[in-house]
Design an enzyme around this catalytic site. Structure first.
Site, PDB file in Angstrom:
ATOM      1  N   CYS A  93      42.031  31.412  51.616  1.00 33.10           N
ATOM      2  CA  CYS A  93      42.022  32.516  52.605  1.00 33.10           C
ATOM      3  C   CYS A  93      41.462  32.094  53.970  1.00 33.10           C
ATOM      4  O   CYS A  93      42.022  32.443  55.018  1.00 33.10           O
ATOM      5  CB  CYS A  93      41.234  33.702  52.052  1.00 33.10           C
ATOM      6  N   HIS A  99      37.345  38.099  56.477  1.00 36.70           N
ATOM      7  CA  HIS A  99      36.565  36.914  56.839  1.00 36.70           C
ATOM      8  C   HIS A  99      36.577  36.727  58.357  1.00 36.70           C
ATOM      9  O   HIS A  99      37.596  36.979  59.018  1.00 36.70           O
ATOM     10  CB  HIS A  99      37.199  35.654  56.240  1.00 36.70           C
TER      11      HIS A  99
HETATM   12  N1  LIG Z   1      39.781  37.395  46.690  1.00 37.15           N
HETATM   13  C1  LIG Z   1      40.314  36.644  47.631  1.00 37.15           C
HETATM   14  O1  LIG Z   1      40.123  36.793  48.860  1.00 37.15           O
HETATM   15  C2  LIG Z   1      41.228  35.564  47.246  1.00 37.15           C
HETATM   16  C3  LIG Z   1      41.951  34.951  48.242  1.00 37.15           C
HETATM   17  C4  LIG Z   1      42.829  33.946  47.900  1.00 37.15           C
HETATM   18  C5  LIG Z   1      42.951  33.580  46.598  1.00 37.15           C
HETATM   19  N2  LIG Z   1      42.244  34.183  45.617  1.00 37.15           N
HETATM   20  C6  LIG Z   1      42.460  33.738  44.243  1.00 37.15           C
HETATM   21  O2  LIG Z   1      43.142  34.738  43.508  1.00 37.15           O
HETATM   22  C7  LIG Z   1      42.694  34.743  42.177  1.00 37.15           C
HETATM   23  C8  LIG Z   1      42.229  36.116  41.766  1.00 37.15           C
HETATM   24  O3  LIG Z   1      41.217  36.577  42.649  1.00 37.15           O
HETATM   25  P1  LIG Z   1      40.695  38.084  42.630  1.00 37.15           P
HETATM   26  O4  LIG Z   1      39.728  38.153  43.744  1.00 37.15           O
HETATM   27  O5  LIG Z   1      41.835  39.048  42.576  1.00 37.15           O
HETATM   28  O6  LIG Z   1      39.915  38.097  41.202  1.00 37.15           O
HETATM   29  P2  LIG Z   1      39.606  39.345  40.261  1.00 37.15           P
HETATM   30  O7  LIG Z   1      39.457  40.588  41.034  1.00 37.15           O
HETATM   31  O8  LIG Z   1      38.485  38.897  39.385  1.00 37.15           O
HETATM   32  O9  LIG Z   1      40.947  39.497  39.326  1.00 37.15           O
HETATM   33  C9  LIG Z   1      41.358  38.521  38.385  1.00 37.15           C
HETATM   34  C10 LIG Z   1      42.703  38.938  37.767  1.00 37.15           C
HETATM   35  O10 LIG Z   1      43.167  37.897  36.895  1.00 37.15           O
HETATM   36  C11 LIG Z   1      43.452  38.454  35.621  1.00 37.15           C
HETATM   37  N3  LIG Z   1      43.211  37.453  34.581  1.00 37.15           N
HETATM   38  C12 LIG Z   1      42.069  36.787  34.306  1.00 37.15           C
HETATM   39  N4  LIG Z   1      42.264  35.932  33.280  1.00 37.15           N
HETATM   40  C13 LIG Z   1      43.545  36.068  32.893  1.00 37.15           C
HETATM   41  C14 LIG Z   1      44.343  35.475  31.868  1.00 37.15           C
HETATM   42  N5  LIG Z   1      43.847  34.549  31.051  1.00 37.15           N
HETATM   43  N6  LIG Z   1      45.640  35.857  31.754  1.00 37.15           N
HETATM   44  C15 LIG Z   1      46.166  36.798  32.587  1.00 37.15           C
HETATM   45  N7  LIG Z   1      45.443  37.396  33.577  1.00 37.15           N
HETATM   46  C16 LIG Z   1      44.154  37.039  33.718  1.00 37.15           C
HETATM   47  C17 LIG Z   1      42.490  39.626  35.503  1.00 37.15           C
HETATM   48  O11 LIG Z   1      42.924  40.528  34.494  1.00 37.15           O
HETATM   49  P3  LIG Z   1      41.868  41.519  33.747  1.00 37.15           P
HETATM   50  O12 LIG Z   1      41.637  42.699  34.673  1.00 37.15           O
HETATM   51  O13 LIG Z   1      42.623  41.912  32.522  1.00 37.15           O
HETATM   52  O14 LIG Z   1      40.642  40.738  33.473  1.00 37.15           O
HETATM   53  C18 LIG Z   1      42.623  40.204  36.919  1.00 37.15           C
HETATM   54  O15 LIG Z   1      43.853  40.914  37.026  1.00 37.15           O
HETATM   55  C19 LIG Z   1      41.643  33.638  42.083  1.00 37.15           C
HETATM   56  O16 LIG Z   1      42.287  32.461  41.655  1.00 37.15           O
HETATM   57  C20 LIG Z   1      41.169  33.484  43.486  1.00 37.15           C
HETATM   58  O17 LIG Z   1      40.696  32.192  43.724  1.00 37.15           O
HETATM   59  C21 LIG Z   1      41.378  35.188  45.913  1.00 37.15           C
END
Ligand SMILES: NC(=O)c1ccc[n+]([C@@H]2O[C@H](COP(=O)([O-])OP(=O)(O)OC[C@H]3O[C@@H](n4cnc5c(N)ncnc54)[C@H](OP(=O)(O)O)[C@@H]3O)[C@@H](O)[C@H]2O)c1
Length: 330
Positions: free
Chosen positions: A126, A235
């Site tokens: 990001c 950010h």
């Molecule tokens: N937040 C940001 O600004 C941002 C920016 C760029 C990239 N990212 C990346 O995007 C990803 C998710 O970030 P987030 O902030 O959205 O995290 P989050 O709010 O913790 O959400 C994680 C998601 O992944 C699912 N999940 C976890 N383990 C899984 C599995 N084994 N199989 C299928 N689904 C699974 C979770 O499902 P449940 O609800 O069922 O647990 C939930 O839907 C990360 O890799 C992060 O590095 C985040």
């Protein structure tokens, strides 16, 4: 198109669904995927309810595109399985970004590198995305020698758990789940992702390596300090750029103003500058505080703000999906 959203219940996944709906992405079948604990629950998309399915079911359904935001390990394990059934994966985690076979794409900068052979496409970090959108047009005009960036990053960048930690602290709950090593409310933590051997964090190293890959220029020197602050809308980055050639400030402003995806907010006489509270829920990158670094020749300072869940994640991924759909690369 048949579209799977992997991580549909997460912070990024939820915004992904909203962005797909807002931009009217041509979806014939939506396949929301999350972890085992969420399978069977429902999500809402364009006023209809859709059941969350498991990864295995989603792979069997052979989607055209899978938008992944479910963590690096989930992606490392499952993106190849989708690829094997002909799905194009657009991945938000850091798992594939530095793989030489995987394109790392910010559409405004380098969508032109994509081909129909690319079945796994990486969405950059990001902090990197918002910075390169502003750096690229200036690099094309003046040539960047070196960048010094310090970030002020929103807790939403860490996921649901971090938002809960901050809100718990704010309401006096002391035994809640911790996403960080320290309290975040009323604090600043100069530590994002894990520390590496050189004393930098992985987040800092991502900004350094990803910028070179996206800009297609290994000669750009960059150093970063990434910092978590108790903010939610997006950010912010203080960016110092040394160019090969001198520049004219009016021309710099005009280049940025004429770059798609950038909004210049730079009128200090009227106290106008970009802030996360204004960037929140917007797709653009906001640039302000544009001024000469008077301590060094050919050097510029600016302040860049974007919603990390939108342009820093979901919007950028959906823009990649739009590009491959429009150019028949799926
Ligand atoms: N937040 C940001 O600004 C941002 C920016 C760029 C990239 N990212 C990346 O995007 C990803 C998710 O970030 P987030 O902030 O959205 O995290 P989050 O709010 O913790 O959400 C994680 C998601 O992944 C699912 N999940 C976890 N383990 C899984 C599995 N084994 N199989 C299928 N689904 C699974 C979770 O499902 P449940 O609800 O069922 O647990 C939930 O839907 C990360 O890799 C992060 O590095 C985040």
């Amino acid at each position: 198109m048949k579209v799977a959203v992997v991580g549909a219940t997460g912070l990024v996944g939820t915004v992904m669904l909203r962005v797909l709906a807002e931009r009217n992405f041509p979806i014939t079948e939506l396949i929301p995927v999350a972890s085992a604990k969420s399978v069977g629950k429902e999500i809402e998309y364009k006023g209809k309810r859709f059941p969350i399915v498991s990864m295995e079911t989603a792979i069997e359904m052979r989607p055209d595109i899978a938008l992944f935001s479910a963590g690096g390990n989930t992606s490392l394990e499952n993106a190849p399985k989708f690829k094997a059934v002909g799905t194009t994966v657009i991945d938000n985690s850091s798992a594939w970004r530095m793989d030489p076979q995987v394109p790392l794409v910010v559409p405004e900068v380098n969508a032109n590198i994509l081909t129909s052979a690319d079945k796994i496409i990486a969405n950059p970090n990001c902090s990197t995305i918002q910075m390169v959108v502003a750096l690229k047009p200036l690099h094309d005009r003046y040539g960047i020698k070196r960048v010094v960036v310090s970030t002020y990053q929103s807790v939403t960048g860490t996921g649901v758990k971090a938002v809960n930690q901050m809100m718990n602290e704010r309401s006096g709950i002391t035994d809640g789940e911790m996403a960080y090593a320290y309290p975040i409310d009323l604090n600043v933590i100069p530590h994002i992702d894990v520390f590496t051997e050189n004393g930098y964090t992985k987040e800092e190293m991502k900004m350094i390596k990803e910028t070179k890959k996206i800009m297609g220029d290994d000669q750009i020197r960059l150093t970063a300090t990434t910092v978590r602050i108790p903010v939610m809308g997006g950010h912010s980055e203080s960016v110092n750029i040394e160019f090969k050639e001198d520049f004219d400030l009016t021309e710099v402003r005009s280049i940025l103003e004429n770059t798609p995806g950038i909004i210049v907010v730079d009128d200090v006489a009227n106290l106008k500058y970009p802030m996360p509270k204004d960037a929140h829920e917007k797709d653009e990158v906001f640039v302000g505080r544009i001024r000469r670094d008077e301590s060094l020749d050919n050097t510029l300072n600016m302040w860049i703000v974007a919603d990390n869940l939108r342009k820093g994640a979901a919007t950028n991924a959906v823009q990649i999906a739009e590009y491959i759909a429009a150019n028949n690369l799926v």
